[in-house]
Design a protein around this motif. Structure first.
Motif, PDB file in Angstrom:
ATOM      1  N   ILE A   1      34.307  54.524  30.575  1.00 17.75           N
ATOM      2  CA  ILE A   1      35.091  53.586  29.753  1.00 17.75           C
ATOM      3  C   ILE A   1      34.818  53.830  28.275  1.00 17.75           C
ATOM      4  N   PHE A   2      33.536  53.959  27.904  1.00 17.38           N
ATOM      5  CA  PHE A   2      33.201  54.203  26.499  1.00 17.38           C
ATOM      6  C   PHE A   2      33.697  55.577  26.041  1.00 17.38           C
ATOM      7  N   ASP A   3      33.608  56.570  26.931  1.00 19.05           N
ATOM      8  CA  ASP A   3      34.108  57.908  26.580  1.00 19.05           C
ATOM      9  C   ASP A   3      35.602  57.867  26.292  1.00 19.05           C
ATOM     10  N   ALA A   4      36.350  57.124  27.115  1.00 14.79           N
ATOM     11  CA  ALA A   4      37.803  57.028  26.921  1.00 14.79           C
ATOM     12  C   ALA A   4      38.127  56.312  25.613  1.00 14.79           C
ATOM     13  N   ALA A   5      37.349  55.277  25.291  1.00 16.57           N
ATOM     14  CA  ALA A   5      37.570  54.569  24.025  1.00 16.57           C
ATOM     15  C   ALA A   5      37.304  55.494  22.843  1.00 16.57           C
ATOM     16  N   ALA A   6      36.245  56.300  22.943  1.00 14.67           N
ATOM     17  CA  ALA A   6      35.919  57.231  21.862  1.00 14.67           C
ATOM     18  C   ALA A   6      36.962  58.341  21.747  1.00 14.67           C
ATOM     19  N   GLU A   7      37.502  58.777  22.879  1.00 10.76           N
ATOM     20  CA  GLU A   7      38.501  59.849  22.867  1.00 10.76           C
ATOM     21  C   GLU A   7      39.756  59.428  22.123  1.00 10.76           C
ATOM     22  N   LEU A   8      40.146  58.156  22.249  1.00  9.68           N
ATOM     23  CA  LEU A   8      41.318  57.680  21.524  1.00  9.68           C
ATOM     24  C   LEU A   8      41.098  57.804  20.024  1.00  9.68           C
ATOM     25  N   ARG A   9      39.903  57.410  19.559  1.00 13.96           N
ATOM     26  CA  ARG A   9      39.591  57.545  18.125  1.00 13.96           C
ATOM     27  C   ARG A   9      39.579  59.017  17.698  1.00 13.96           C
TER      28      ARG A   9
END
Length: 238
Positions: A129-137
């Protein structure tokens, strides 16, 4: 392997090869609906196989509903029925209200997904979940499309429920649940911080899930999707 078995396997492979080649040509329109396939003799010569192989390949195409024989006339390509549109994919992007309808449906499903994820996530799922949030940024910072990263985040939350039905539902929606690319939303709203706001909302959801706070996760997901509805409603007013 006996000689007979080896011969049978070789013939099956040849039949599959002929079927694949003819099936591809039918799909590509080389043989359009209503057209006649070449004769057995021509196909035998073309593929360098026996008539038995050609006949079995034609029988396979017939079983797949691609061709049908006509008495004394030959084998003809059939018209294929149009594939029905999948559920939830009938979105009229020229009607912003259609997009809002989709978001209203997502609110009810994804609020519960976020709450369950806060209770049930594993360390690996939390990390995803955190990786996906960071990928958007990261995509936004490199001026790359963000819709895939956006979808990945919501799928990661769904996975963390450990109820596969949530992912199945979102996969049916697919990228149609991230309509901003089709709407060119950022350009039309003149809001350069649009993706920044989405990223911050994703991070709030991730933080609540990580903290194991179901109520906060539910509220964060509700706020995120309702904020999206507000942004689309701005388009209607404009």
């Amino acid at each position: 392997m006996s000689m007979t078995a080896h011969t049978g396997e070789k013939r099956r492979n040849l039949v599959a090869d002929v079927m694949q080649a003819l099936g591809a040509e039918i799909a590509e329109g080389t043989f359009p609906p209503g057209s006649k396939l070449p004769s057995e003799a021509r196909l035998t010569e073309r593929f360098g196989v026996s008539r038995t192989v050609v006949r079995e390949a034609i029988a396979g195409l017939r079983a797949d509903g691609l061709v049908a024989p006509r008495q004394g006339a030959g084998v003809f390509v059939l018209e294929q029925p149009e594939e029905p549109q999948r559920p939830f994919h009938i979105i009229d992007y020229e009607r912003i209200s259609s997009v809002i309808e989709m978001l209203e449906l997502r609110v009810s499903v994804e609020m519960e997904a976020a709450a369950l994820a806060a209770q049930r996530r594993s360390p690996q799922q939390e990390e995803a979940i955190f990786d996906a949030a960071a990928e958007l940024r990261r995509c936004a910072a490199q001026d790359q499309p963000t819709k895939e990263a956006d979808l990945t985040f919501h799928l990661a939350v769904a996975d963390a429920t450990n109820n596969p039905r949530f992912r199945e539902f979102l996969e049916v929606l697919g990228l149609s649940m991230i309509p901003r690319a089709a709407l060119s939303l950022t350009e039309r709203t003149g809001a350069p911080d649009y993706i920044e706001r989405i990223a911050a909302e994703h991070e709030r959801i991730a933080d609540a899930i990580s903290a194991g706070n179901s109520a906060a996760a539910r509220d964060a997901m509700q706020d995120h999707l309702r904020n999206s509805m507000s942004r689309y409603r701005d388009l209607i007013r404009r």
